[in-house]
Design a protein around this motif. Structure first.
Motif, PDB file in Angstrom:
ATOM      1  N   VAL A 150       0.844  -1.195   0.000  1.00  0.00           N
ATOM      2  CA  VAL A 150       0.000   0.000   0.000  1.00  0.00           C
ATOM      3  C   VAL A 150       0.878   1.243   0.000  1.00  0.00           C
ATOM      4  O   VAL A 150       0.626   2.200  -0.732  1.00  0.00           O
ATOM      5  N   GLU A 151       1.931   1.225   0.795  1.00  0.00           N
ATOM      6  CA  GLU A 151       2.872   2.353   0.845  1.00  0.00           C
ATOM      7  C   GLU A 151       3.474   2.615  -0.535  1.00  0.00           C
ATOM      8  O   GLU A 151       3.568   3.761  -0.978  1.00  0.00           O
ATOM      9  N   ALA A 152       3.856   1.553  -1.225  1.00  0.00           N
ATOM     10  CA  ALA A 152       4.547   1.685  -2.510  1.00  0.00           C
ATOM     11  C   ALA A 152       3.611   1.974  -3.679  1.00  0.00           C
ATOM     12  O   ALA A 152       3.989   2.675  -4.618  1.00  0.00           O
ATOM     13  N   LEU A 153       2.396   1.447  -3.644  1.00  0.00           N
ATOM     14  CA  LEU A 153       1.534   1.462  -4.830  1.00  0.00           C
ATOM     15  C   LEU A 153       0.380   2.452  -4.784  1.00  0.00           C
ATOM     16  O   LEU A 153      -0.195   2.765  -5.826  1.00  0.00           O
ATOM     17  N   SER A 154       0.004   2.929  -3.616  1.00  0.00           N
ATOM     18  CA  SER A 154      -1.206   3.758  -3.528  1.00  0.00           C
ATOM     19  C   SER A 154      -0.893   5.240  -3.587  1.00  0.00           C
ATOM     20  O   SER A 154       0.195   5.680  -3.203  1.00  0.00           O
ATOM     21  N   ILE A 155      -1.884   5.975  -4.061  1.00  0.00           N
ATOM     22  CA  ILE A 155      -1.854   7.435  -4.006  1.00  0.00           C
ATOM     23  C   ILE A 155      -3.232   7.913  -3.555  1.00  0.00           C
ATOM     24  O   ILE A 155      -4.220   7.163  -3.615  1.00  0.00           O
ATOM     25  N   LYS A 156      -3.287   9.150  -3.124  1.00  0.00           N
ATOM     26  CA  LYS A 156      -4.554   9.736  -2.697  1.00  0.00           C
ATOM     27  C   LYS A 156      -5.561   9.604  -3.840  1.00  0.00           C
ATOM     28  O   LYS A 156      -5.243   9.877  -4.995  1.00  0.00           O
ATOM     29  N   GLY A 157      -6.766   9.182  -3.492  1.00  0.00           N
ATOM     30  CA  GLY A 157      -7.810   8.973  -4.498  1.00  0.00           C
ATOM     31  C   GLY A 157      -8.029   7.510  -4.812  1.00  0.00           C
ATOM     32  O   GLY A 157      -9.046   7.143  -5.386  1.00  0.00           O
ATOM     33  N   ASP A 158      -7.072   6.655  -4.444  1.00  0.00           N
ATOM     34  CA  ASP A 158      -7.250   5.214  -4.611  1.00  0.00           C
ATOM     35  C   ASP A 158      -8.211   4.698  -3.550  1.00  0.00           C
ATOM     36  O   ASP A 158      -8.550   5.404  -2.592  1.00  0.00           O
ATOM     37  N   ILE A 159      -8.614   3.439  -3.716  1.00  0.00           N
ATOM     38  CA  ILE A 159      -9.470   2.761  -2.739  1.00  0.00           C
ATOM     39  C   ILE A 159      -8.792   1.459  -2.346  1.00  0.00           C
ATOM     40  O   ILE A 159      -8.312   0.718  -3.206  1.00  0.00           O
ATOM     41  N   LEU A 160      -8.782   1.176  -1.051  1.00  0.00           N
ATOM     42  CA  LEU A 160      -8.329  -0.113  -0.540  1.00  0.00           C
ATOM     43  C   LEU A 160      -9.552  -0.880  -0.066  1.00  0.00           C
ATOM     44  O   LEU A 160     -10.355  -0.356   0.712  1.00  0.00           O
ATOM     45  N   MET A 214      -1.953   2.239   6.939  1.00  0.00           N
ATOM     46  CA  MET A 214      -1.073   2.859   5.950  1.00  0.00           C
ATOM     47  C   MET A 214      -1.891   3.605   4.901  1.00  0.00           C
ATOM     48  O   MET A 214      -1.571   4.735   4.524  1.00  0.00           O
ATOM     49  N   ALA A 215      -2.954   2.968   4.418  1.00  0.00           N
ATOM     50  CA  ALA A 215      -3.794   3.581   3.388  1.00  0.00           C
ATOM     51  C   ALA A 215      -4.385   4.904   3.884  1.00  0.00           C
ATOM     52  O   ALA A 215      -4.351   5.916   3.178  1.00  0.00           O
ATOM     53  N   LYS A 216      -4.908   4.894   5.082  1.00  0.00           N
ATOM     54  CA  LYS A 216      -5.516   6.107   5.626  1.00  0.00           C
ATOM     55  C   LYS A 216      -4.477   7.220   5.770  1.00  0.00           C
ATOM     56  O   LYS A 216      -4.786   8.385   5.538  1.00  0.00           O
ATOM     57  N   SER A 217      -3.238   6.875   6.110  1.00  0.00           N
ATOM     58  CA  SER A 217      -2.190   7.885   6.248  1.00  0.00           C
ATOM     59  C   SER A 217      -1.839   8.517   4.906  1.00  0.00           C
ATOM     60  O   SER A 217      -1.279   9.610   4.863  1.00  0.00           O
ATOM     61  N   LYS A 218      -2.203   7.831   3.811  1.00  0.00           N
ATOM     62  CA  LYS A 218      -1.914   8.340   2.469  1.00  0.00           C
ATOM     63  C   LYS A 218      -3.146   8.933   1.785  1.00  0.00           C
ATOM     64  O   LYS A 218      -3.086   9.291   0.618  1.00  0.00           O
ATOM     65  N   GLY A 219      -4.261   9.030   2.482  1.00  0.00           N
ATOM     66  CA  GLY A 219      -5.469   9.597   1.901  1.00  0.00           C
ATOM     67  C   GLY A 219      -6.223   8.634   1.002  1.00  0.00           C
ATOM     68  O   GLY A 219      -6.967   9.050   0.121  1.00  0.00           O
ATOM     69  N   VAL A 220      -6.040   7.345   1.235  1.00  0.00           N
ATOM     70  CA  VAL A 220      -6.731   6.305   0.469  1.00  0.00           C
ATOM     71  C   VAL A 220      -8.021   5.954   1.198  1.00  0.00           C
ATOM     72  O   VAL A 220      -8.022   5.740   2.412  1.00  0.00           O
ATOM     73  N   TYR A 221      -9.125   5.906   0.468  1.00  0.00           N
ATOM     74  CA  TYR A 221     -10.423   5.539   1.040  1.00  0.00           C
ATOM     75  C   TYR A 221     -10.432   4.040   1.301  1.00  0.00           C
ATOM     76  O   TYR A 221      -9.991   3.252   0.457  1.00  0.00           O
ATOM     77  N   CYS A 222     -10.937   3.625   2.463  1.00  0.00           N
ATOM     78  CA  CYS A 222     -10.871   2.214   2.860  1.00  0.00           C
ATOM     79  C   CYS A 222     -12.259   1.617   3.067  1.00  0.00           C
ATOM     80  O   CYS A 222     -13.075   2.160   3.826  1.00  0.00           O
TER      81      CYS A 222
END
Length: 149
Positions: A65-75, A93-101
């Protein structure tokens, strides 16, 4: 802003659901259409064993998630118990990067229930029934995505 890509994680049967989900979106579900970007984080055995060896099994999804996600992605975090440490760390990790979970969870939802932005809870004690409902929900989401493309 629409999601840029979907990342999906889970262990055991939930890992196979993650792979099923991503293949329906990248390939096709019921309609011929452009592929939708989706990645199952449980597919790459080389990556999982390398991360597991170097950082610990609890980090196999969060590192991706750290390597592949950017803000606006969804986990999409799939866990029948809601207590899988590696799934919980991926969501953090996703939430720290602005990824919707989104959580596909079972039983009482465990810690995952309060960690995700959208919990989808199957309140049942039997893992098999929870997994069957998760597949139904995955297919419903695929249909919604296909209808919107």
């Amino acid at each position: 802003m629409p999601a840029l890509k979907l990342l999906i994680c889970g262990n055991g049967g939930s890992a196979s659901d993650a792979q099923h989900f991503s293949s329906e979106l990248v390939g096709r579900f019921e309609k011929d259409r452009y592929g939708f970007p989706a990645i199952s984080l449980s597919n790459d055995s080389f990556l999982i064993t390398a991360i597991g060896n170097d950082f610990g099994f609890q980090e196999i999804f969060s590192r991706q998630v750290e390597a592949l996600s950017i803000k606006g992605d969804i986990l999409v975090a799939i866990s029948t118990s809601g207590c899988s440490e590696n799934v919980l760390k991926a969501v953090s990790m996703a939430k720290s990067k602005g990824v919707y979970c989104i959580g596909l969870i079972g039983k009482d939802g465990g810690r995952l229930n309060n960690l995700v932005d959208l919990p989808i809870l199957i309140n049942h004690s039997r893992t098999a029934r929870i997994q069957e409902m998760h597949v139904l929900i995955i297919h419903m989401i695929c249909e919604l995505i296909e209808d919107s493309l």
